[in-house]
Design a protein around this motif. Sequence first.
Motif, mmCIF file in Angstrom:
data_model
loop_
_atom_site.group_PDB
_atom_site.id
_atom_site.type_symbol
_atom_site.label_atom_id
_atom_site.label_comp_id
_atom_site.label_asym_id
_atom_site.label_seq_id
_atom_site.Cartn_x
_atom_site.Cartn_y
_atom_site.Cartn_z
ATOM 1 N N UNK A 1 34.277 28.207 67.122
ATOM 2 C CA UNK A 1 32.927 28.774 66.988
ATOM 3 C C UNK A 1 32.720 29.357 65.590
ATOM 4 N N UNK A 2 33.754 30.042 65.118
ATOM 5 C CA UNK A 2 33.642 30.590 63.761
ATOM 6 C C UNK A 2 33.382 29.473 62.760
ATOM 7 N N UNK A 3 34.191 28.401 62.890
ATOM 8 C CA UNK A 3 34.060 27.313 61.904
ATOM 9 C C UNK A 3 32.710 26.646 62.026
ATOM 10 N N UNK A 4 32.214 26.572 63.269
ATOM 11 C CA UNK A 4 30.960 25.854 63.478
ATOM 12 C C UNK A 4 29.759 26.702 63.075
ATOM 13 N N UNK A 5 29.877 28.008 63.227
ATOM 14 C CA UNK A 5 28.661 28.806 63.108
ATOM 15 C C UNK A 5 28.719 29.923 62.069
ATOM 16 N N UNK A 6 29.925 30.317 61.650
ATOM 17 C CA UNK A 6 29.983 31.484 60.762
ATOM 18 C C UNK A 6 29.251 31.197 59.464
ATOM 19 N N UNK A 7 28.442 32.146 59.013
ATOM 20 C CA UNK A 7 27.823 31.939 57.713
ATOM 21 C C UNK A 7 28.895 32.048 56.637
ATOM 22 N N UNK A 8 28.789 31.220 55.637
ATOM 23 C CA UNK A 8 29.748 31.272 54.533
ATOM 24 C C UNK A 8 29.692 32.659 53.904
ATOM 25 N N UNK A 9 30.821 33.403 53.860
ATOM 26 C CA UNK A 9 30.745 34.726 53.241
ATOM 27 C C UNK A 9 30.435 34.606 51.758
ATOM 28 N N UNK A 10 29.845 35.657 51.215
ATOM 29 C CA UNK A 10 29.576 35.684 49.767
ATOM 30 C C UNK A 10 30.858 35.362 49.029
ATOM 31 N N UNK A 11 30.787 34.434 48.084
ATOM 32 C CA UNK A 11 31.984 34.157 47.298
ATOM 33 C C UNK A 11 32.314 35.399 46.489
ATOM 34 N N UNK A 12 33.585 35.677 46.303
ATOM 35 C CA UNK A 12 33.980 36.847 45.501
ATOM 36 C C UNK A 12 35.092 36.409 44.568
ATOM 37 N N UNK A 13 35.099 36.988 43.383
ATOM 38 C CA UNK A 13 36.112 36.604 42.403
ATOM 39 C C UNK A 13 37.495 37.023 42.898
ATOM 40 N N UNK A 14 38.503 36.249 42.493
ATOM 41 C CA UNK A 14 39.877 36.600 42.846
ATOM 42 C C UNK A 14 40.332 37.776 41.982
ATOM 43 N N UNK A 15 40.922 38.771 42.652
ATOM 44 C CA UNK A 15 41.378 39.964 41.921
ATOM 45 C C UNK A 15 42.853 40.198 42.185
ATOM 46 N N UNK A 16 43.457 41.039 41.364
ATOM 47 C CA UNK A 16 44.836 41.471 41.605
ATOM 48 C C UNK A 16 44.876 42.370 42.840
ATOM 49 N N UNK A 17 45.916 42.234 43.653
ATOM 50 C CA UNK A 17 46.121 43.175 44.761
ATOM 51 C C UNK A 17 46.240 44.583 44.168
ATOM 52 N N UNK A 18 45.513 45.568 44.726
ATOM 53 C CA UNK A 18 45.635 46.939 44.204
ATOM 54 C C UNK A 18 47.076 47.456 44.311
ATOM 55 N N UNK A 19 47.429 48.316 43.361
ATOM 56 C CA UNK A 19 48.796 48.861 43.303
ATOM 57 C C UNK A 19 48.783 50.363 43.528
ATOM 58 N N UNK A 20 49.783 50.836 44.259
ATOM 59 C CA UNK A 20 49.984 52.279 44.396
ATOM 60 C C UNK A 20 51.366 52.624 43.858
ATOM 61 N N UNK A 21 51.547 53.884 43.506
ATOM 62 C CA UNK A 21 52.871 54.291 43.036
ATOM 63 C C UNK A 21 53.764 54.627 44.220
ATOM 64 N N UNK A 22 55.064 54.709 43.937
ATOM 65 C CA UNK A 22 55.999 54.791 45.073
ATOM 66 C C UNK A 22 55.913 56.083 45.881
ATOM 67 N N UNK A 23 55.234 57.105 45.322
ATOM 68 C CA UNK A 23 55.067 58.313 46.129
ATOM 69 C C UNK A 23 53.752 58.288 46.932
ATOM 70 N N UNK A 24 53.129 57.096 47.027
ATOM 71 C CA UNK A 24 51.864 56.978 47.787
ATOM 72 C C UNK A 24 52.074 57.443 49.226
ATOM 73 N N UNK A 25 51.052 58.073 49.779
ATOM 74 C CA UNK A 25 51.174 58.578 51.155
ATOM 75 C C UNK A 25 50.958 57.446 52.158
ATOM 76 N N UNK A 26 51.397 57.698 53.400
ATOM 77 C CA UNK A 26 51.167 56.731 54.482
ATOM 78 C C UNK A 26 49.659 56.532 54.671
ATOM 79 N N UNK A 27 48.896 57.626 54.540
ATOM 80 C CA UNK A 27 47.444 57.529 54.751
ATOM 81 C C UNK A 27 46.797 56.645 53.687
ATOM 82 N N UNK A 28 47.330 56.684 52.465
ATOM 83 C CA UNK A 28 46.733 55.863 51.395
ATOM 84 C C UNK A 28 46.919 54.378 51.706
#
Length: 404
Positions: free
Chosen positions: A108-135
């Motif tokens: 159903x998704x393939x048949x009916x889903x609207x094509x999402x807005x194209x978005x540029x490819x970006x780098x995965x965001x980075x956190x430092x090693x002391x990042x919290x679990x919540x972050x």
Amino acid sequence: MDLPQAVIARWKRREIREGRIAASQDPDTSDLCRSEIEQLRGQRPSIDRDASLALWLEHATRNDADRRDALEEAADLLTRATVIAERRDQYDGLDDLRRWRRRTCYLRDCATAPMPEAAATEEVPRLEKDASAAAVAAFLARGEPVLVEGGADACVAARGAWAPAALAASLGAKSAPLKAADAPSSGESWAGLGTKGQLPLGAFLERPDEGLYLHDWSLPRNAPEALLDELRTPRWLRGDLLRRCGDDVPYAGAWPSLFVGAPGTRSTCHVDSGSLHFAMALVHGGAKKWRVWRREDAAFLYPRFAVSADDVLFDAARAGAAQPRWVVCQKPGDIVFVPSDCPHAVDNDGVTVGIATNFVDGSNVDAVAASLADAGDAASLRLRQRLLALADEGEDVPAKRARV
Ligand SMILES: O=C(O)CCC(=O)C(=O)O
């Protein structure tokens, strides 16, 4: 019920035997597909006929750019087959129903889903090693991957114990199902890998080459205590609800798992089953090159289903497929988190050793519960109930989301 792939394989074997095609040939199967579809259309509707026709429609149009009508018809047929089968007291194909429900969602998704807005490819965001679990949890809750620099160091006592030569000393006497892209089942197997066979780990770990991949090999089920003692649970995974659900449930003791990849090995585009989040700590290497797609792009990656399995496969390399939203080159010492249901693919640059886990937090617990309800067997329902009870306790559940 014979799957299209099985019927086609049988047909191909017969054609080769009778000299009409060469073994090396990739024959055109469109006439065969058309005739199977016509024959099924001529039969009286029934659970088997509807399900079979849906699978043929999906299969026969997998290379067509415009397949929406066929997929919509397939989704309708599978919905009807599922509804009728569910009403039958004595329908014993529980696995079929589960698979059909998942297929119907994708179709159903393939048949009916609207094509999402194209978005540029970006780098995965980075956190430092002391990042919290919540972050970290906040990224997962938004459906975005995140990399914690130096985070893999929090997953082991010392990275040295995980170098291939050190692993050869601790695991060398064992054998394991090593995988490869050219293994017989690779055409339709999960993440593009087929099993090469149960092979000795010693020889492989001393010289990880020949395209072999030790892939998602459960450490708790296989490794000696001394190696398990080298593992640590980093703060970002301490809230994992799965590991608090006991030993009598699906997935118990499956993770963390070990990945040792020879240079050039890869996991092709896939989603992890059961709507589980995924985390991979790179403890030795080499590098892992990640591509990650948005959840809503899954329908535009030519999804299809593995032969006789529930796993969705994608053809991200095809022209017209959605482009990855994020990329990153993971270096030894880094940990990468991938949110549930986001398609992802990984290429190993050099020899790599990774330790990975799937997990559940407040942001995917409802999706995991839905998938377990769909599975419907007693153990899955037990796990579902425990996960939901833990989520309702609320404490320790980062990013808990409103239950719908
Ligand atoms: O090959 C890899 O490192 C990635 C594995 C993966 O994405 C998975 O197991 O979900």
